[in-house]
Design an enzyme around this catalytic site. Structure first.
Site, PDB file in Angstrom:
ATOM      1  N   GLU A  73      -6.151 -64.488  -0.246  1.00  0.00           N
ATOM      2  CA  GLU A  73      -7.343 -64.218  -1.046  1.00  0.00           C
ATOM      3  C   GLU A  73      -7.514 -65.332  -2.084  1.00  0.00           C
ATOM      4  OE1 GLU A  73      -8.354 -59.770  -1.012  1.00  0.00           O
ATOM      5  OE2 GLU A  73      -6.852 -60.026  -2.565  1.00  0.00           O
ATOM      6  N   ASN A 111      -9.795 -52.339  -0.722  1.00  0.00           N
ATOM      7  CA  ASN A 111      -9.153 -52.267  -2.040  1.00  0.00           C
ATOM      8  C   ASN A 111     -10.212 -51.789  -3.027  1.00  0.00           C
ATOM      9  OD1 ASN A 111      -7.955 -52.652  -4.489  1.00  0.00           O
ATOM     10  ND2 ASN A 111      -7.734 -54.883  -4.297  1.00  0.00           N
ATOM     11  N   GLY A 159     -14.786 -61.358  -5.682  1.00  0.00           N
ATOM     12  CA  GLY A 159     -15.809 -60.757  -6.533  1.00  0.00           C
ATOM     13  C   GLY A 159     -16.910 -61.720  -6.937  1.00  0.00           C
ATOM     14  N   LYS A 184      -9.888 -51.035  -6.041  1.00  0.00           N
ATOM     15  CA  LYS A 184      -9.612 -51.506  -7.412  1.00  0.00           C
ATOM     16  C   LYS A 184      -9.768 -50.355  -8.414  1.00  0.00           C
ATOM     17  CE  LYS A 184     -10.737 -56.145  -5.924  1.00  0.00           C
ATOM     18  NZ  LYS A 184     -11.218 -57.486  -6.249  1.00  0.00           N
ATOM     19  N   GLU A 239      -5.495 -60.195  -9.203  1.00  0.00           N
ATOM     20  CA  GLU A 239      -5.806 -59.610 -10.518  1.00  0.00           C
ATOM     21  C   GLU A 239      -4.528 -59.208 -11.249  1.00  0.00           C
ATOM     22  OE1 GLU A 239      -8.631 -56.962  -8.776  1.00  0.00           O
ATOM     23  OE2 GLU A 239      -9.864 -58.725  -8.350  1.00  0.00           O
ATOM     24  N   HIS A 249      -1.540 -58.808  -5.925  1.00  0.00           N
ATOM     25  CA  HIS A 249      -2.977 -59.076  -5.908  1.00  0.00           C
ATOM     26  C   HIS A 249      -3.305 -60.061  -7.036  1.00  0.00           C
ATOM     27  CE1 HIS A 249      -7.298 -58.634  -6.351  1.00  0.00           C
ATOM     28  NE2 HIS A 249      -7.291 -58.242  -5.089  1.00  0.00           N
ATOM     29  N   SER A 266     -14.983 -61.702  -1.090  1.00  0.00           N
ATOM     30  CA  SER A 266     -16.427 -61.659  -0.808  1.00  0.00           C
ATOM     31  C   SER A 266     -16.770 -61.516   0.682  1.00  0.00           C
ATOM     32  CB  SER A 266     -17.137 -62.865  -1.411  1.00  0.00           C
ATOM     33  OG  SER A 266     -17.006 -62.839  -2.836  1.00  0.00           O
TER      34      SER A 266
END
Ligand code: 13P
Length: 254
Positions: free
Chosen positions: A166, A10, A172, A12, A96, A94, A211
């Site tokens: 996730e 991904n 991140g 992003k 985010e 996702h 991560s």
């Protein structure tokens, strides 16, 4: 039944056009086998140049989001039907998008439906925040996300579904879930799918994301219920992404 592993990048909202093309060329050269599927999810404007750079190889091209309608007066949104001309897969829900852009479970479920209707694979992303984990609610949050995300998906359509677990606190941050936590949550997802859909549910690929790096990939991918990874930072470099694909290949060969 053996589940084919997936290593998905991904990207992003990262990379210039030239960087995305160079990375795609590098990914196209990563050696893999039928036992490992490789996918990349670039930002919308680079889907076309990345498709060209992948050069009809086996790498699946995916998009990071889409709208729930096929066409019409939805300024700024992207149609799943348009994406289907380029892509084989789309991410839905996702973290985010849930936490930065405010997407609800209901909207994510509608997006999953729209992705399937357009003939693509939906990668449904689920995962709890740190607060939710600390309150002991990790599994109930993920269950709710699965219930809404897959509400309109029938058993015969599950081959078009991938679930990515996730945990928000691992995305991140450089702090991945322990192998035990990744296994326990991915087993929970698989158990939920199996309870509702039997063997077709159990056969859905369940990925871990958050991560994943060349340093921790072996222990995470070795977990019985982890069928690969959805990778952020480490997918932005062909060498580190290649190391993750190689790790999946080693595990698949065992
Ligand atoms: P990182 O690998 O950078 O933690 O990102 C994970 C992720 O969000 C993939 O979708």
């Amino acid at each position: 039944m053996t589940r084919t592993m997936i290593v998905a990048g991904n990207w992003k909202m990262n990379l210039s056009r030239a960087e995305a093309v160079a990375l795609a060329e590098g990914v196209a050269e990563i050696k893999t086998t039928d036992a490992v599927e490789v996918a990349v999810f670039p930002t919308f404007p680079w889907l076309v140049p990345v498709e060209d750079a992948l050069d009809e190889g086996s790498v699946v091209l995916g998009a990071q989001d889409c709208y729930v309608e096929t066409a019409g007066a939805f300024t700024g949104e992207v149609s799943p039907a348009a994406l289907a001309e380029l892509c084989g897969a789309v991410l839905a829900g996702h973290s985010e998008r849930r936490h930065v852009l405010g997407e609800t479970n209901e909207l994510v479920g509608a997006k999953v439906r729209a992705i399937l209707d357009a003939g693509m694979t939906a990668y449904l992303c689920v995962g709890e925040t740190l607060d939710e984990r600390e309150q002991g609610r990790a599994k109930s949050i993920v269950e709710e996300q699965l219930e809404h995300g897959l509400a309109a998906v029938g058993t015969t359509e599950l081959a078009q579904i991938v679930v990515a677990y996730e945990p928000v606190w691992a995305i991140g941050t450089g702090v991945a879930a322990s192998a035990d936590d990744a296994q326990s949550m991915c087993a929970f997802v698989r158990g939920w799918l199996g309870a509702r859909h039997g063997d077709a549910g159990t056969a859905v690929r369940v990925l871990y994301g958050g991560s994943v790096s060349p340093a921790n990939v072996d222990e995470i991918f070795a977990c019985e219920d982890v069928d690969g990874g959805l990778i952020g930072g480490a997918s932005l470099d062909a060498e580190s992404f290649g190391a993750l694909v190689a790790a999946a290949g080693r595990i698949a060969a065992v």
